[in-house]
Design a protein around this motif. Structure first.
Motif, PDB file in Angstrom:
ATOM      1  N   ALA A 102      44.470  45.473  30.432  1.00 43.93           N
ATOM      2  CA  ALA A 102      45.906  44.849  30.511  1.00 43.93           C
ATOM      3  C   ALA A 102      46.619  45.090  31.692  1.00 43.93           C
ATOM      4  O   ALA A 102      47.196  44.346  32.395  1.00 43.93           O
ATOM      5  N   ARG A 103      46.456  46.509  32.144  1.00 48.04           N
ATOM      6  CA  ARG A 103      47.015  47.019  33.536  1.00 48.04           C
ATOM      7  C   ARG A 103      46.556  46.095  34.715  1.00 48.04           C
ATOM      8  O   ARG A 103      46.895  45.661  35.587  1.00 48.04           O
ATOM      9  N   MET A 104      45.166  45.981  34.535  1.00 47.07           N
ATOM     10  CA  MET A 104      44.220  45.380  35.743  1.00 47.07           C
ATOM     11  C   MET A 104      44.659  44.056  35.797  1.00 47.07           C
ATOM     12  O   MET A 104      44.829  43.438  36.881  1.00 47.07           O
ATOM     13  N   ALA A 105      44.720  43.230  34.511  1.00 47.90           N
ATOM     14  CA  ALA A 105      44.980  41.922  34.569  1.00 47.90           C
ATOM     15  C   ALA A 105      46.423  41.786  35.335  1.00 47.90           C
ATOM     16  O   ALA A 105      46.852  40.926  36.241  1.00 47.90           O
ATOM     17  N   ARG A 106      47.376  42.744  35.229  1.00 48.22           N
ATOM     18  CA  ARG A 106      48.927  42.311  35.571  1.00 48.22           C
ATOM     19  C   ARG A 106      48.924  42.763  36.913  1.00 48.22           C
ATOM     20  O   ARG A 106      49.681  41.994  37.716  1.00 48.22           O
ATOM     21  N   ILE A 107      47.936  43.374  37.772  1.00 52.22           N
ATOM     22  CA  ILE A 107      48.087  43.633  39.302  1.00 52.22           C
ATOM     23  C   ILE A 107      46.878  42.817  39.642  1.00 52.22           C
ATOM     24  O   ILE A 107      46.698  42.954  40.764  1.00 52.22           O
ATOM     25  N   GLY A 108      46.216  41.895  39.054  1.00 53.94           N
ATOM     26  CA  GLY A 108      45.585  41.013  39.630  1.00 53.94           C
ATOM     27  C   GLY A 108      43.849  41.457  39.844  1.00 53.94           C
ATOM     28  O   GLY A 108      43.290  40.875  40.784  1.00 53.94           O
ATOM     29  N   LEU A 109      43.478  42.487  39.195  1.00 52.69           N
ATOM     30  CA  LEU A 109      42.248  43.039  39.358  1.00 52.69           C
ATOM     31  C   LEU A 109      41.202  42.404  38.230  1.00 52.69           C
ATOM     32  O   LEU A 109      41.817  42.053  36.924  1.00 52.69           O
ATOM     33  N   LYS A 110      39.967  41.939  38.681  1.00 57.24           N
ATOM     34  CA  LYS A 110      39.078  41.115  37.709  1.00 57.24           C
ATOM     35  C   LYS A 110      38.865  42.152  36.677  1.00 57.24           C
ATOM     36  O   LYS A 110      38.350  43.194  36.720  1.00 57.24           O
ATOM     37  N   THR A 111      38.787  41.617  35.412  1.00 57.58           N
ATOM     38  CA  THR A 111      38.336  42.328  34.244  1.00 57.58           C
ATOM     39  C   THR A 111      36.965  42.005  33.652  1.00 57.58           C
ATOM     40  O   THR A 111      36.738  40.803  34.009  1.00 57.58           O
TER      41      THR A 111
END
Length: 111
Positions: A102-111
């Motif tokens: 969720a944190r990665m998605a919020r800052i625009g990193l691919k998951t």
């Protein structure tokens, strides 16, 4: 004698593999290495392949995930520059994985 040499090399390979794990290029790793003392503590690491991006001491409960998420945010630019195709979680509980994703998605990193 050849069998003995082979077995010796095989033993060395397995010992080296456990003491120095091999990380694959193109894989973003989130790892918690548990420490025996103090109890419920460890080291949170972010690696891309064999390149260490970040590490910090954490507890293995909710506040530790807060620290992990802060590290992801602090090192987002560095994570972005590594071309990873997949993510692997080592010794990280499913509930913590969900928070990291969720944190990665919020800052625009691919998951």
């Amino acid at each position: 004698m050849a069998v003995k040499a082979f077995l010796s090399e095989l033993k060395k390979f397995f010992i080296d593999s456990f003491s120095s794990p091999v990380y694959q290029d193109g894989v973003l790793y989130f790892i918690i290495e548990e420490l025996p003392n103090p109890r419920d503590s460890g080291v949170f690491k972010i690696l891309c392949g064999s390149t260490q991006i970040a590490l910090d001491a954490v507890t293995l409960v909710e506040p530790g995930v807060v620290i992990a998420n802060e590290l992801i945010g602090l090192h987002a630019a560095t994570i972005r520059k590594y071309p990873y195709q997949k993510i692997e979680y080592v010794n990280i509980a499913p509930w913590a994985q969900a928070k990291i994703e969720a944190r990665m998605a919020r800052i625009g990193l691919k998951t």
